[in-house]
Scaffold this active site. Structure first.
Site, PDB file in Angstrom:
ATOM      1  N   LYS A 189       0.835  -1.213   0.000  1.00 46.97           N
ATOM      2  CA  LYS A 189       0.000   0.000   0.000  1.00 46.97           C
ATOM      3  C   LYS A 189       0.861   1.251   0.000  1.00 46.97           C
ATOM      4  O   LYS A 189       0.561   2.232  -0.698  1.00 46.97           O
ATOM      5  CB  LYS A 189      -0.931  -0.031   1.214  1.00 46.97           C
ATOM      6  N   GLN A 243      -4.847  -2.000   9.596  1.00 46.71           N
ATOM      7  CA  GLN A 243      -4.592  -3.287   8.953  1.00 46.71           C
ATOM      8  C   GLN A 243      -5.161  -4.431   9.790  1.00 46.71           C
ATOM      9  O   GLN A 243      -4.882  -4.554  10.973  1.00 46.71           O
ATOM     10  CB  GLN A 243      -3.086  -3.482   8.742  1.00 46.71           C
ATOM     11  N   ASP A 257     -11.599   1.911   3.896  1.00 49.02           N
ATOM     12  CA  ASP A 257     -11.841   0.467   3.754  1.00 49.02           C
ATOM     13  C   ASP A 257     -13.324   0.162   3.590  1.00 49.02           C
ATOM     14  O   ASP A 257     -13.709  -0.951   3.246  1.00 49.02           O
ATOM     15  CB  ASP A 257     -11.299  -0.282   4.983  1.00 49.02           C
TER      16      ASP A 257
END
Length: 279
Positions: free
Chosen positions: A53, A97, A120
């Protein structure tokens, strides 16, 4: 003839477009969009994802902030850090994460992220917006799947789509996205009876079940579009949930593993970050 849709090629085109857009933003004297990724612990897979990322952000000009925390970090400490990021106007997107260490409640953490920075697309507010067909942040992998279907030149309106898998990360949101675009959707899962017969009805088959090469040609309708979301490692090699070689000649369109849906997930994360920046 079967057409292969390569996610890595599509992702590159989209990222190139975003890079030009961000260059223009900076040229006008504005700050760069910023994504903050929070990693707790040193799970090898998570560390690898986070590095990917960070690399993708730098490729297109998004500022990448990385907060690495030790495994022993408490839930309260993590919540405090997220709160600071929520309040920081120079941070547009926040990504924690997953998975988190077991002593931290993932639901509590996800719910603590500002919905306007939830790139997300997992916060309940954004989930509700998806199910209400309102503008919000859509989870990255389902968004990538929709882009790949679009890239294949398929209009899902009126098409019968069979989705195998009902996870909150992929199966459920992609089913909703398809419904929002007027597809007829059948969602299958581990308790579905006569799975092969149902799958063979699908004009489009989206497979996100997590079992290596589970889907063979007996599951596929002639001329179907097959989107393989699965990532499995067998004998040291990556493969999908679809038996690619077995299914290939029966499809009109298929996505490979690797170089399929995977690269689109990070690409859509960047797209969501840019969207958060504008908001």
């Amino acid at each position: 003839m079967t057409r292969v849709i390569y996610g890595n090629e599509l992702a590159k085109r989209i990222k190139d477009e975003m890079a030009i857009e961000i260059k223009d933003i900076v040229a006008k004297g504005n700050r760069r969009p910023c994504l903050c990724v929070i990693l707790v612990g040193e799970d090898p897979a998570s560390v690898s994802y986070v590095k990917g990322k960070d690399k993708a952000c730098k490729e297109i000009g998004i500022e990448s902030k990385m907060i690495s925390l030790p495994f022993e970090t408490t839930q309260e400490q993590l919540l405090s850090i997220i709160d600071r990021c929520n309040q920081d106007d120079t941070i547009d997107g926040i990504l924690v994460q997953l998975p988190l260490p077991k002593h931290i409640n993932e639901k509590v953490i996800i719910n603590s992220i500002d919905p306007g920075k939830d790139v997300d697309g997992l916060h309940p507010v954004n989930v509700a917006k998806l199910y209400s067909n309102e503008d919000g942040f859509i989870p990255c992998t389902p968004l990538g799947v929709m882009k790949m279907i679009e890239e294949a030149g398929i209009n899902v309106d009126g098409k019968h789509v069979v989705v195998i898998g009902r996870s909150k990360l992929v199966g459920s949101p992609v089913s909703r996205l398809l419904l929002n675009n007027n597809a007829t959707v059948t969602m299958c899962h581990s308790h579905t009876a006569d799975l092969k017969a149902i799958c063979k009805q699908g004009d489009i088959l989206v497979v996100c079940v997590g079992k290596a090469k589970m889907i063979t040609k007996e599951y596929v309708k002639d001329g179907a579009c097959v989107i393989d979301v699965g990532v499995n490692r067998v004998n040291g090699k990556l493969c999908g949930d679809v038996d690619y070689d077995d299914v290939f000649d029966k499809c009109s369109v298929i996505t490979p593993v690797p170089k399929g849906v995977g690269p689109m997930t990070i690409c859509m994360l960047l797209k969501n970050t840019l969207k958060a920046y504008y908001k």
